[in-house]
Design a protein around this motif. Structure first.
Motif, PDB file in Angstrom:
ATOM      1  N   ALA A 240     -16.706  -9.572 -14.048  1.00  0.00           N
ATOM      2  CA  ALA A 240     -16.886  -8.435 -13.205  1.00  0.00           C
ATOM      3  C   ALA A 240     -16.021  -8.137 -12.365  1.00  0.00           C
ATOM      4  CB  ALA A 240     -18.123  -8.858 -12.102  1.00  0.00           C
ATOM      5  N   LYS A 241     -15.611  -6.807 -12.061  1.00  0.00           N
ATOM      6  CA  LYS A 241     -14.741  -6.005 -11.438  1.00  0.00           C
ATOM      7  C   LYS A 241     -15.120  -4.991 -10.432  1.00  0.00           C
ATOM      8  CE  LYS A 241     -10.739  -7.468 -13.638  1.00  0.00           C
ATOM      9  NZ  LYS A 241      -9.679  -8.149 -12.954  1.00  0.00           N
ATOM     10  N   LEU A 242     -14.621  -5.206  -9.256  1.00  0.00           N
ATOM     11  CA  LEU A 242     -14.874  -4.102  -8.080  1.00  0.00           C
ATOM     12  C   LEU A 242     -13.819  -3.139  -8.301  1.00  0.00           C
ATOM     13  CD1 LEU A 242     -15.472  -6.146  -4.972  1.00  0.00           C
ATOM     14  CD2 LEU A 242     -17.324  -4.983  -6.250  1.00  0.00           C
ATOM     15  N   ALA A 243     -12.574  -3.455  -8.426  1.00  0.00           N
ATOM     16  CA  ALA A 243     -11.372  -2.551  -8.656  1.00  0.00           C
ATOM     17  C   ALA A 243     -10.670  -2.690 -10.160  1.00  0.00           C
ATOM     18  CB  ALA A 243     -10.529  -2.872  -7.500  1.00  0.00           C
ATOM     19  N   GLU A 244     -10.652  -1.864 -10.879  1.00  0.00           N
ATOM     20  CA  GLU A 244      -9.787  -1.781 -11.953  1.00  0.00           C
ATOM     21  C   GLU A 244      -8.329  -1.552 -12.054  1.00  0.00           C
ATOM     22  OE1 GLU A 244     -11.065  -2.948 -15.000  1.00  0.00           O
ATOM     23  OE2 GLU A 244     -13.367  -2.543 -14.669  1.00  0.00           O
ATOM     24  N   SER A 245      -7.890  -1.034 -10.945  1.00  0.00           N
ATOM     25  CA  SER A 245      -6.203  -0.841 -10.886  1.00  0.00           C
ATOM     26  C   SER A 245      -6.081  -1.210  -9.240  1.00  0.00           C
ATOM     27  CB  SER A 245      -6.319   0.534 -11.150  1.00  0.00           C
ATOM     28  OG  SER A 245      -6.875   1.377 -10.270  1.00  0.00           O
ATOM     29  N   PRO A 246      -4.649  -1.215  -8.981  1.00  0.00           N
ATOM     30  CA  PRO A 246      -4.424  -1.464  -7.619  1.00  0.00           C
ATOM     31  C   PRO A 246      -4.695  -0.176  -6.724  1.00  0.00           C
ATOM     32  CG  PRO A 246      -2.609  -1.781  -9.078  1.00  0.00           C
ATOM     33  CD  PRO A 246      -3.635  -1.344  -9.866  1.00  0.00           C
ATOM     34  N   GLN A 247      -5.030   0.962  -7.431  1.00  0.00           N
ATOM     35  CA  GLN A 247      -5.028   2.199  -6.720  1.00  0.00           C
ATOM     36  C   GLN A 247      -6.732   1.944  -6.330  1.00  0.00           C
ATOM     37  OE1 GLN A 247      -3.713   2.443  -9.639  1.00  0.00           O
ATOM     38  NE2 GLN A 247      -1.706   3.082  -8.700  1.00  0.00           N
ATOM     39  N   GLN A 248      -7.654   1.773  -6.915  1.00  0.00           N
ATOM     40  CA  GLN A 248      -8.831   1.253  -6.697  1.00  0.00           C
ATOM     41  C   GLN A 248      -8.968   0.175  -5.733  1.00  0.00           C
ATOM     42  OE1 GLN A 248     -11.346   0.560 -10.195  1.00  0.00           O
ATOM     43  NE2 GLN A 248     -11.184   2.916 -10.666  1.00  0.00           N
ATOM     44  N   LEU A 249      -8.253  -0.677  -5.828  1.00  0.00           N
ATOM     45  CA  LEU A 249      -8.328  -1.774  -4.920  1.00  0.00           C
ATOM     46  C   LEU A 249      -7.981  -1.290  -3.228  1.00  0.00           C
ATOM     47  CD1 LEU A 249      -8.778  -4.869  -4.308  1.00  0.00           C
ATOM     48  CD2 LEU A 249      -6.278  -5.418  -4.707  1.00  0.00           C
ATOM     49  N   GLU A 250      -6.906  -0.252  -3.510  1.00  0.00           N
ATOM     50  CA  GLU A 250      -6.549   0.058  -2.147  1.00  0.00           C
ATOM     51  C   GLU A 250      -7.454   0.834  -1.474  1.00  0.00           C
ATOM     52  OE1 GLU A 250      -2.516   2.200  -0.078  1.00  0.00           O
ATOM     53  OE2 GLU A 250      -2.971   2.691  -2.221  1.00  0.00           O
ATOM     54  N   GLN A 251      -8.217   1.651  -2.374  1.00  0.00           N
ATOM     55  CA  GLN A 251      -9.639   2.351  -1.844  1.00  0.00           C
ATOM     56  C   GLN A 251     -10.502   1.447  -1.182  1.00  0.00           C
ATOM     57  OE1 GLN A 251     -10.704   4.695  -5.010  1.00  0.00           O
ATOM     58  NE2 GLN A 251      -8.915   5.837  -5.322  1.00  0.00           N
ATOM     59  N   PHE A 252     -10.610   0.373  -1.919  1.00  0.00           N
ATOM     60  CA  PHE A 252     -11.555  -0.915  -1.265  1.00  0.00           C
ATOM     61  C   PHE A 252     -11.201  -1.594  -0.081  1.00  0.00           C
ATOM     62  CE2 PHE A 252     -12.690  -5.403  -1.558  1.00  0.00           C
ATOM     63  CZ  PHE A 252     -14.197  -5.142  -1.310  1.00  0.00           C
TER      64      PHE A 252
END
Length: 371
Positions: A240-252
């Motif tokens: 499972a993934k919440l964030a697929e990219s560094p950009q999404q991880l930053e948003q999270f």
């Protein structure tokens, strides 16, 4: 890298760490691990002695096993410790006393299991499991979605737990926002399909956690450390993934950092695995880079057999080499050790004293005893 270099470099694990609200003697954290040795939710003298032994042997910071907040559906076992009620909090006060007398620091992991609880689970048979959309980790509907009033009650329970932690002398708190439990169920689009302010895109799905963090911060004031544990993977859903990219991880991460998280505890199954393509950074490394906040890495540290295997796990100090290199390079700040420390209370002292031939191995049966 030579053997001499490997042995000498272990000292990087034993440098003090200070960041504003948190000061610890070294970089080693005892990871939170569910134990189930607290009958009726009350941690006894054996639990206090269990944690004290790790402090006596040099663990810098202890994060307790998950301890459940004051909500009827927070737990799924009568032997998991509570973080509410006079008797349970008295037990935790004794744990704090023992750890502090041994020179250690300790924070409780505040926990609500959400919809990983099944209907009819103890300790409260009548309590219905709860989740943002009433969906379990398979996306199956089990109960009705939480109302906003019910969400407010849970948020208040976290705040009360934080206040109690400060009152009885803990050195901070950790919020369990990982592995598919309640806070993480709000994060994940499989379990959170709400259309109100607690649902939406990835950043919007952090709102529940943001309000939990804010509630805790109001309860403890500006100087009490708040750690948030989060993960991409969920129990039984390891891809499972919440964030697929560094950009999404930053948003999270941005709303969580802004809400008042002091340290992120980045749970992975194997600390050495890159989180995204085209970079060697693991989840803790990316989190530190994106937020500027201190991070804790974790995942099969000090073992020769990774998380998820049914075999035993031999203590394997050579496996620390890449970990120490990453620590020295500033990829993360603290290192959480789980099963190696569960099976061997003196793991930290043996690593520091280069007594690696004395390290005890973890076996699945190790969980049945409070070593």
């Amino acid at each position: 890298m030579s053997d001499a270099r490997n042995e000498n470099s272990v000292e990087a694990l034993f440098k003090p760490f200070t960041t504003g609200k948190l000061q610890v003697a070294n970089r080693i954290v005892m990871a939170p691990m569910t134990r189930g040795f607290s009958p009726n939710g009350v941690p006894g003298e054996d639990v206090a002695a269990y944690y004290r032994r790790r402090a006596e042997n040099g663990v810098g910071l202890i994060v307790t096993e998950g301890t459940v907040i004051n909500h009827p559906a927070a737990a799924a076992s009568p032997n998991w410790p509570h973080f509410h009620g006079e008797e349970a909090l008295g037990g935790w006060s004794n744990v704090v006393k023992e750890v502090h007398e041994a020179g250690g620091k300790i924070i409780p992991q505040l926990w609500h299991v959400g919809l990983t609880r099944k209907p009819g689970d103890l300790p409260n048979l009548e309590a219905s499991p709860i989740g943002p959309s009433g969906l379990n980790l398979s996306g199956e509907k089990i109960t009705e979605p939480l109302t906003e009033n019910e969400i407010g009650d849970v948020i208040a329970a976290y705040g009360q737990a934080a206040a109690d932690a400060a009152r009885i002398g803990f050195d901070g708190i950790e919020l369990h926002g990982a592995h598919g439990y309640l806070i993480d169920q709000f994060f994940w689009d499989v379990t959170n399909q709400r259309s109100d302010r607690y649902g939406g895109d990835l950043a919007a799905r952090t709102r529940f956690a943001v309000e939990v963090i804010q509630s805790c911060r109001r309860a403890v004031g500006p100087d009490f450390p708040i750690v948030l544990r989060f993960s991409q993977w969920k129990a039984g859903y390891y891809e499972a993934k919440l964030a697929e990219s560094p950009q999404q991880l930053e948003q999270f991460l941005t709303p969580l950092a802004d809400a008042g998280v002091d340290v992120f505890h980045c749970s992975t199954r194997r600390y050495w695995e890159p989180e995204f393509q085209d970079s060697d950074l693991n989840l803790a490394g990316w989190t530190k880079k994106l937020t500027g906040k201190p991070t804790i890495t974790v995942g099969s540290v000090g073992l020769d057999n990774e998380f998820g295997s049914s075999r035993g796990y031999n203590a394997h100090p050579a496996a620390l080499n890449s970990l120490i290199e990453r620590l020295e390079n500033g990829e993360f700040d603290l290192v959480a050790v789980g099963r190696a420390v569960l099976a061997d209370p003196a793991w930290t002292a043996k690593i520091r004293g280069k007594r690696t031939d004395e390290l005890l191995s973890f076996e699945p049966s190790s969980t049945q005893t409070l070593y």
